[in-house]
Design a protein around this motif. Structure first.
Motif, short mmCIF file in Angstrom:
data_model
loop_
_atom_site.label_atom_id
_atom_site.label_comp_id
_atom_site.label_asym_id
_atom_site.label_seq_id
_atom_site.Cartn_x
_atom_site.Cartn_y
_atom_site.Cartn_z
N ARG A 116 0.84 -1.21 0.00
CA ARG A 116 0.00 0.00 0.00
C ARG A 116 0.87 1.25 0.00
O ARG A 116 0.55 2.25 -0.64
CB ARG A 116 -0.89 0.02 1.24
CG ARG A 116 -2.06 -0.89 1.14
CD ARG A 116 -3.04 -0.52 2.23
NE ARG A 116 -4.15 -1.45 2.23
CZ ARG A 116 -5.36 -1.12 2.66
NH1 ARG A 116 -5.58 0.07 3.14
NH2 ARG A 116 -6.33 -1.99 2.64
N ARG A 262 -6.43 2.27 6.16
CA ARG A 262 -7.89 2.31 5.96
C ARG A 262 -8.40 1.09 5.20
O ARG A 262 -7.64 0.36 4.58
CB ARG A 262 -8.30 3.60 5.24
CG ARG A 262 -7.81 3.69 3.82
CD ARG A 262 -8.39 4.87 3.11
NE ARG A 262 -9.75 4.60 2.72
CZ ARG A 262 -10.37 5.23 1.71
NH1 ARG A 262 -9.76 6.19 1.05
NH2 ARG A 262 -11.58 4.92 1.39
N ASN A 263 -9.72 0.91 5.28
CA ASN A 263 -10.36 -0.18 4.54
C ASN A 263 -10.63 0.28 3.11
O ASN A 263 -11.04 1.42 2.89
CB ASN A 263 -11.67 -0.57 5.21
CG ASN A 263 -11.44 -1.15 6.58
OD1 ASN A 263 -10.52 -1.95 6.77
ND2 ASN A 263 -12.25 -0.75 7.55
N ILE A 264 -10.42 -0.63 2.18
CA ILE A 264 -10.66 -0.30 0.77
C ILE A 264 -11.91 -1.05 0.30
O ILE A 264 -12.07 -2.23 0.59
CB ILE A 264 -9.44 -0.70 -0.10
CG1 ILE A 264 -8.19 0.07 0.34
CG2 ILE A 264 -9.71 -0.51 -1.59
CD1 ILE A 264 -8.23 1.57 0.16
N GLU A 266 -14.98 -0.68 1.21
CA GLU A 266 -15.86 -1.08 2.31
C GLU A 266 -17.32 -0.85 1.96
O GLU A 266 -17.65 0.17 1.41
CB GLU A 266 -15.50 -0.26 3.56
CG GLU A 266 -16.11 -0.79 4.83
CD GLU A 266 -15.75 0.04 6.05
OE1 GLU A 266 -16.39 -0.14 7.07
OE2 GLU A 266 -14.82 0.86 5.97
N PHE B 9 -14.59 -8.74 11.47
CA PHE B 9 -14.65 -7.43 10.82
C PHE B 9 -16.10 -6.98 10.80
O PHE B 9 -16.99 -7.74 10.43
CB PHE B 9 -14.10 -7.49 9.39
CG PHE B 9 -14.20 -6.17 8.67
CD1 PHE B 9 -13.22 -5.21 8.83
CD2 PHE B 9 -15.31 -5.88 7.89
CE1 PHE B 9 -13.34 -3.98 8.21
CE2 PHE B 9 -15.43 -4.65 7.26
CZ PHE B 9 -14.44 -3.70 7.42
N TYR B 11 -18.77 -4.00 9.39
CA TYR B 11 -18.99 -2.83 8.54
C TYR B 11 -19.68 -1.75 9.35
O TYR B 11 -20.28 -2.03 10.39
CB TYR B 11 -19.88 -3.20 7.35
CG TYR B 11 -19.19 -4.07 6.34
CD1 TYR B 11 -18.28 -3.55 5.44
CD2 TYR B 11 -19.47 -5.44 6.26
CE1 TYR B 11 -17.65 -4.35 4.51
CE2 TYR B 11 -18.85 -6.24 5.32
CZ TYR B 11 -17.94 -5.69 4.45
OH TYR B 11 -17.32 -6.49 3.53
N GLN B 12 -19.63 -0.53 8.83
CA GLN B 12 -20.25 0.58 9.56
C GLN B 12 -21.77 0.39 9.66
O GLN B 12 -22.38 0.66 10.68
CB GLN B 12 -19.95 1.90 8.86
CG GLN B 12 -18.55 2.38 9.17
CD GLN B 12 -18.14 3.57 8.36
OE1 GLN B 12 -18.84 3.97 7.44
NE2 GLN B 12 -16.99 4.12 8.68
N LEU B 51 -9.50 -5.06 3.76
CA LEU B 51 -10.19 -4.67 4.99
C LEU B 51 -9.30 -5.01 6.19
O LEU B 51 -8.66 -6.06 6.20
CB LEU B 51 -11.52 -5.42 5.12
CG LEU B 51 -12.48 -5.28 3.93
CD1 LEU B 51 -13.69 -6.20 4.11
CD2 LEU B 51 -12.94 -3.84 3.77
#
Lengths: 266, 294
Positions: A116, A262-264, A266, B9, B11-12, B51
């Motif tokens: 990354r 960060r999450n990619i 998402e 994990f 998610y929002q 993630l």
């Protein structure tokens, strides 16, 4: 730094770069022709004298110089050039990170054997190199246009200094969009990364209207670079340039730090 | 080797995955099965380092896939569920671009794989059919001859005639020592290729099924037709893993001796009773029976 990714960024964004560079070169041509066709800056000064002083101030034309170099520096490297550059940096910064996350191409890229950090650094380098090349082309175009279209000669030192200073200013403002693009999803990145620079531009215009609202200039970086400062070439200019480099470096580094965590998709 | 341990994990807005653990060794293949939103793609995306796990870890060839994604991906081929291929590029340009990233020196490799997958990649990707895009993604995943394959819905849009060839090809790759993890909703394909299936529901693993056991017919599915709907409803009140419920019919999938089950059935008027070796679909339906009843 990945050369493959750099070349790919170049291929993906060459049209955008060419389009905005041509727009700026076209605008510069108009400014050179305007000076040449009127035989100097006096006719424009007469027109400006007939306009409301607030309007002239808002355009940052109230200290318009009569000599050729001063005229070019004031008329070209002002509001319109900043606005055009802002649009370019905003589109590019959003495409490089938040847009790529949104359309899934960032996931495709991160599935490759590339860290990354390498992805982020390569894209950041591409971002600044593309702005640098844009202003390099503009600088060269300025000399060529003056040579072929004008009887006047550009003062090399101040002209190159102005290009350098504007490149650093545009980069620093662009770095804000880049930071937002690396850190947030496309909606928030657009709001912050485009909204704040546009606000800077509005404050730049508003702050010049009268002395009562001149305090607004404290909240925007655009007044930092102006013709007087460049012509003086004093220590202040170099301090401002150093500060702009620091801002660009800090925002980019912070953006990279957020991006690698960060999450990619998402 | 693919190793997932206590992976969590969230998610929002939606649920994610909770405490997922499994291991796929070299020369093994596993399939994640579950309905939409079960968390299959989330596991694969976490494995690919897109993630950041809240808890636990995902490792590819003993390398943490989030912290050291670049290193972890050196020996991984990935097919995304909805691959973003830079749609304005031609298929061949895209593959050349991928080959450059993956350090593929053999110029014939692309041609060889395109031949195997019967794909003409000279067209723009935006003009390709779903089948062609899936094949393009598979070619990309296999390009660098990686030891680990992570495939999200590898049969999307593929014509049935091609599926057998794909199974054969992937089986050969597995025998060469590759480790394959896929998410699929194609039960027949999964059964042919996978060594074990991981059944998922609402972000959790509900069961891990050895496909070889299924093949050995240790698990059977019983299909029962009751005389009345009332009797079916009464039977459903009992604690049997019922599935595929229609007006008077249902199925029950059981492992081991059916004696207790047959004894329970003797209380009801049964019109027909048949049994067959359980399929993955039967097991899957069994775990999702609540939704079926509703």
């Amino acid at each position: 730094m990945s050369w493959t990714l750099f070349r790919q960024s170049l291929r993906q964004n060459w049209f955008l770069w060419t389009l905005f560079t041509l727009i700026l070169v076209f605008y510069l041509t108009m400014v050179v022709l305007m000076y040449q066709a009127n035989g100097g800056a006096e006719p424009l000064l007469e027109v400006l004298a007939s306009l409301p002083p607030e309007f002239v101030s808002a355009l940052h034309f109230n200290d318009l110089s009569v000599d050729y170099t001063g005229f070019i520096l004031t008329v070209f490297y002002g509001l319109l050039a900043f606005a055009i550059s802002l649009i370019y940096t905003a589109i590019l910064a959003l495409r490089l990170f938040a847009g790529a996350d949104e359309d899934g191409s960032m996931s495709t890229l991160l599935a490759m054997p590339l860290s990354r950090l390498k992805v982020a650094l390569t894209k950041v380098v591409y971002f600044f190199v593309s702005i640098f090349l844009m202003y390099m082309v503009i600088a060269i175009a300025g000399f060529l246009l003056s040579y072929y279209l004008s009887e006047e000669v550009l003062a090399v030192g101040p002209y190159l200094l102005m290009n350098l200073a504007v490149f650093l200013l545009v980069s620093a403002v662009g770095a804000l969009t880049l930071f937002a693009s690396m850190t947030f999803k496309v909606t928030l990145a657009s709001l912050l990364g485009v909204g704040v620079p546009v606000l800077f531009l509005v404050l730049y215009v508003a702050g010049a209207i009268s002395s009562q609202v001149s305090f607004l200039n404290w909240f925007t970086p655009y007044p930092l670079v102006h013709t007087g400062l460049v012509l003086d070439a004093s220590l202040s200019l170099w301090l401002i340039c150093a500060a702009l480099v620091l801002v660009s470096a800090a925002l980019s580094s912070l953006g990279v730090l957020f991006f690698i965590r960060r999450n990619i998709g998402e | 080797m693919i190793e997932v341990k206590d992976l969590t994990f969230t998610y929002q807005k939606n649920q994610g995955i909770q405490n997922i653990s499994f291991l796929v060794q070299p020369e093994e293949s596993a399939v994640l099965l579950g309905s939409e939103g079960a968390g299959k793609t989330t596991i694969l995306r976490t494995l690919m380092g897109f993630l950041k796990p809240e808890r636990g870890y995902a490792r590819l060839a003993d390398t943490d896939s989030f912290r050291f994604s670049g290193k972890a991906h050196q020996n991984v081929g990935y097919l995304a569920q909805e691959s973003a291929f830079f749609p304005q590029s031609k298929g061949t340009s895209y593959l050349r671009f991928c080959a450059a990233y993956k350090g593929v020196k053999d110029k014939n490799r692309i041609r060889e794989l395109l031949g195997k997958f019967e794909l003409d990649a000279t067209d723009r990707i935006s003009r390709m059919s779903l089948s062609e895009r899936t094949k393009l993604g598979l070619v990309d995943a296999l390009l660098a001859d990686p030891q680990i394959l992570i495939l999200d819905e590898p049969t999307s849009g593929l014509e049935p005639a091609f599926l057998n060839r794909l199974v054969r090809y992937l089986k050969e790759e597995k025998q060469k020592g590759k480790c394959i993890l896929m998410a699929s909703s194609d039960f027949a394909f999964s059964r042919q290729l996978a060594d074990f299936a991981i059944l998922m529901k609402e972000g959790n693993i509900v069961s891990q099924v050895d496909i070889a056991d299924l093949e050995k017919q240790q698990t059977r599915t019983y299909e029962i037709e009751f005389e009345t709907e009332g009797q079916l409803r009464d039977f459903c009140q009992e604690d049997w893993p019922v599935a595929n419920i229609t007006r008077r019919k249902l199925s029950v999938t059981l492992s081991g001796s059916p004696a207790r089950f047959l004894a329970a059935l003797s209380k009801y008027s049964i019109l027909t009773l048949s049994s067959k070796p359980a399929s993955l679909e039967d097991l899957f339906a069994q775990y999702f029976r609540k939704e079926t009843v509703l």
